[in-house]
Design a protein around this motif. Structure first.
Motif, mmCIF file in Angstrom:
data_model
loop_
_atom_site.group_PDB
_atom_site.id
_atom_site.type_symbol
_atom_site.label_atom_id
_atom_site.label_comp_id
_atom_site.label_asym_id
_atom_site.label_seq_id
_atom_site.Cartn_x
_atom_site.Cartn_y
_atom_site.Cartn_z
ATOM 1 N N LEU A 1 0.846 -1.200 0.000
ATOM 2 C CA LEU A 1 0.000 0.000 0.000
ATOM 3 C C LEU A 1 0.880 1.248 0.000
ATOM 4 O O LEU A 1 0.987 1.968 0.989
ATOM 5 C CB LEU A 1 -0.934 -0.018 1.211
ATOM 6 N N GLU A 2 1.478 1.530 -1.138
ATOM 7 C CA GLU A 2 2.466 2.611 -1.234
ATOM 8 C C GLU A 2 1.843 4.003 -1.159
ATOM 9 O O GLU A 2 2.547 4.979 -0.872
ATOM 10 C CB GLU A 2 3.252 2.464 -2.539
ATOM 11 N N ASP A 3 0.556 4.121 -1.416
ATOM 12 C CA ASP A 3 -0.090 5.437 -1.392
ATOM 13 C C ASP A 3 -0.583 5.838 -0.014
ATOM 14 O O ASP A 3 -1.030 6.972 0.179
ATOM 15 C CB ASP A 3 -1.262 5.458 -2.376
ATOM 16 N N LEU A 4 -0.508 4.923 0.950
ATOM 17 C CA LEU A 4 -0.992 5.205 2.294
ATOM 18 C C LEU A 4 0.183 5.465 3.238
ATOM 19 O O LEU A 4 1.288 4.959 3.034
ATOM 20 C CB LEU A 4 -1.823 4.029 2.834
ATOM 21 N N TRP A 5 -0.078 6.272 4.258
ATOM 22 C CA TRP A 5 0.925 6.560 5.285
ATOM 23 C C TRP A 5 0.522 5.825 6.558
ATOM 24 O O TRP A 5 -0.659 5.799 6.939
ATOM 25 C CB TRP A 5 1.004 8.056 5.547
ATOM 26 N N PHE A 6 1.510 5.237 7.263
ATOM 27 C CA PHE A 6 1.222 4.420 8.430
ATOM 28 C C PHE A 6 1.970 4.928 9.658
ATOM 29 O O PHE A 6 3.170 5.205 9.595
ATOM 30 C CB PHE A 6 1.646 2.970 8.187
ATOM 31 N N LEU A 7 1.256 5.006 10.763
ATOM 32 C CA LEU A 7 1.865 5.146 12.077
ATOM 33 C C LEU A 7 1.789 3.766 12.716
ATOM 34 O O LEU A 7 0.697 3.264 13.019
ATOM 35 C CB LEU A 7 1.117 6.169 12.930
ATOM 36 N N VAL A 8 2.950 3.131 12.897
ATOM 37 C CA VAL A 8 3.015 1.761 13.413
ATOM 38 C C VAL A 8 3.469 1.804 14.865
ATOM 39 O O VAL A 8 4.573 2.277 15.153
ATOM 40 C CB VAL A 8 3.980 0.897 12.580
ATOM 41 N N ARG A 9 2.629 1.314 15.762
ATOM 42 C CA ARG A 9 3.000 1.270 17.176
ATOM 43 C C ARG A 9 3.290 -0.178 17.568
ATOM 44 O O ARG A 9 2.487 -1.080 17.324
ATOM 45 C CB ARG A 9 1.890 1.829 18.055
ATOM 46 N N SER A 10 4.467 -0.377 18.185
ATOM 47 C CA SER A 10 4.838 -1.719 18.635
ATOM 48 C C SER A 10 5.817 -1.601 19.796
ATOM 49 O O SER A 10 6.389 -0.533 20.034
ATOM 50 C CB SER A 10 5.462 -2.527 17.489
ATOM 51 N N VAL A 11 6.002 -2.698 20.520
ATOM 52 C CA VAL A 11 6.920 -2.701 21.649
ATOM 53 C C VAL A 11 8.361 -2.657 21.165
ATOM 54 O O VAL A 11 9.193 -1.922 21.693
ATOM 55 C CB VAL A 11 6.675 -3.940 22.535
#
Length: 258
Positions: free
Chosen positions: A147-157
């Motif tokens: 999904l190259e057109d979307l921006w992601f905020l990824v939260r993980s430990v």
């Protein structure tokens, strides 16, 4: 009596704490952690880290360490270890209990889109938003990489590895999270869609409330069921009662005591 807790969750730690506090005297407890978190919160009792080598390896370990009962208190999405535990229990006759926190349920005002997999969740996203708050953990990001057109905020430990979305910001954090904090996070990053697994529990639930207040859609990946034939309880207290019942001398033929 020797009990093996397949842990790594809040419920597993609370069960271990209850047993260590004397809920079941004369009990040896081994806590098994998968080792996927760099700095885990260690429960009381003996701790081992790492896999067993599949169902056969777990069955062998149960015999070698004279385990009398197993509590599968792993994450609701840890399907492989749960399946291995069921197979090992069937092969050895060692009783098995699944301890699972209750799942989440939508309430009035929620805009949920339920899916059965991360891949299905990724397929929905382009029609729902452009800025995604992804809270499914560091594993499984490959499903969202195309999904190259979307921006992601990824939260993980812990920091995720490749493959992962090209347009991504990583937020390293561990719950419990507050409603105020989740509100600010959604606003600060202009989030317009949230993706989560149905992990259940209160530690990470505030994001659902914040999304509901903001009118945001939430893609919820449904949890897999427990293996067939395995009894399931939803709280550590009931699991403690199950273990206590197995401390009775007549629970193990030939024994005169725990």
């Amino acid at each position: 009596m020797h009990v093996l807790i397949l842990g790594g969750t809040t419920e597993a730690r609370r069960l271990a704490e209850s047993l260590a506090a004397g809920a079941c005297p004369d009990l040896r407890v081994t806590n098994s952690l998968a080792g996927r978190v760099g700095v885990p919160r260690l429960p009381p009792g003996e701790v081992r880290v790492g896999g067993f080598g599949g169902a056969e390896g777990l069955a062998r370990w149960l015999g070698e360490h004279a385990v009398d009962a197993v509590v599968d208190a792993t994450h609701p999405f840890a399907g492989t270890i749960s399946s291995n535990a069921a197979s090992a229990s069937a092969a050895t006759g060692v009783p098995l209990l699944a301890l699972r926190r209750p799942g989440w349920a939508p309430v009035a005002g929620d805009v949920w889109h339920e899916t059965s997999s991360l891949e299905e969740a990724a397929g929905l996203l382009p029609s729902l938003g452009r800025r995604v708050f992804l809270t499914t953990g560091r594993l499984g990001l490959a499903a969202f990489a195309p999904l190259e057109d979307l921006w992601f905020l990824v939260r993980s430990v812990d920091a995720p590895g490749a493959p992962a979305p090209a347009r991504m910001e990583v937020l390293l954090d561990r719950g419990p999270f507050t409603l105020r904090g989740e509100r600010e996070l959604l606003l600060r990053h202009a989030i317009d869609v949230v993706v989560t697994k149905d992990s259940g529990g209160q530690a990470t639930a505030p994001k659902l409330t914040a999304a509901r207040e903001a009118g945001l859609p939430v893609v919820v990946v449904r949890r897999p069921p427990a293996p067939a034939g395995v009894p399931v309880v939803t709280d550590p207290g009931t699991a403690t009662d199950w273990i206590t019942e197995r401390l009775r001398p007549d629970a193990f033929p030939g024994r005169t005591g725990p």
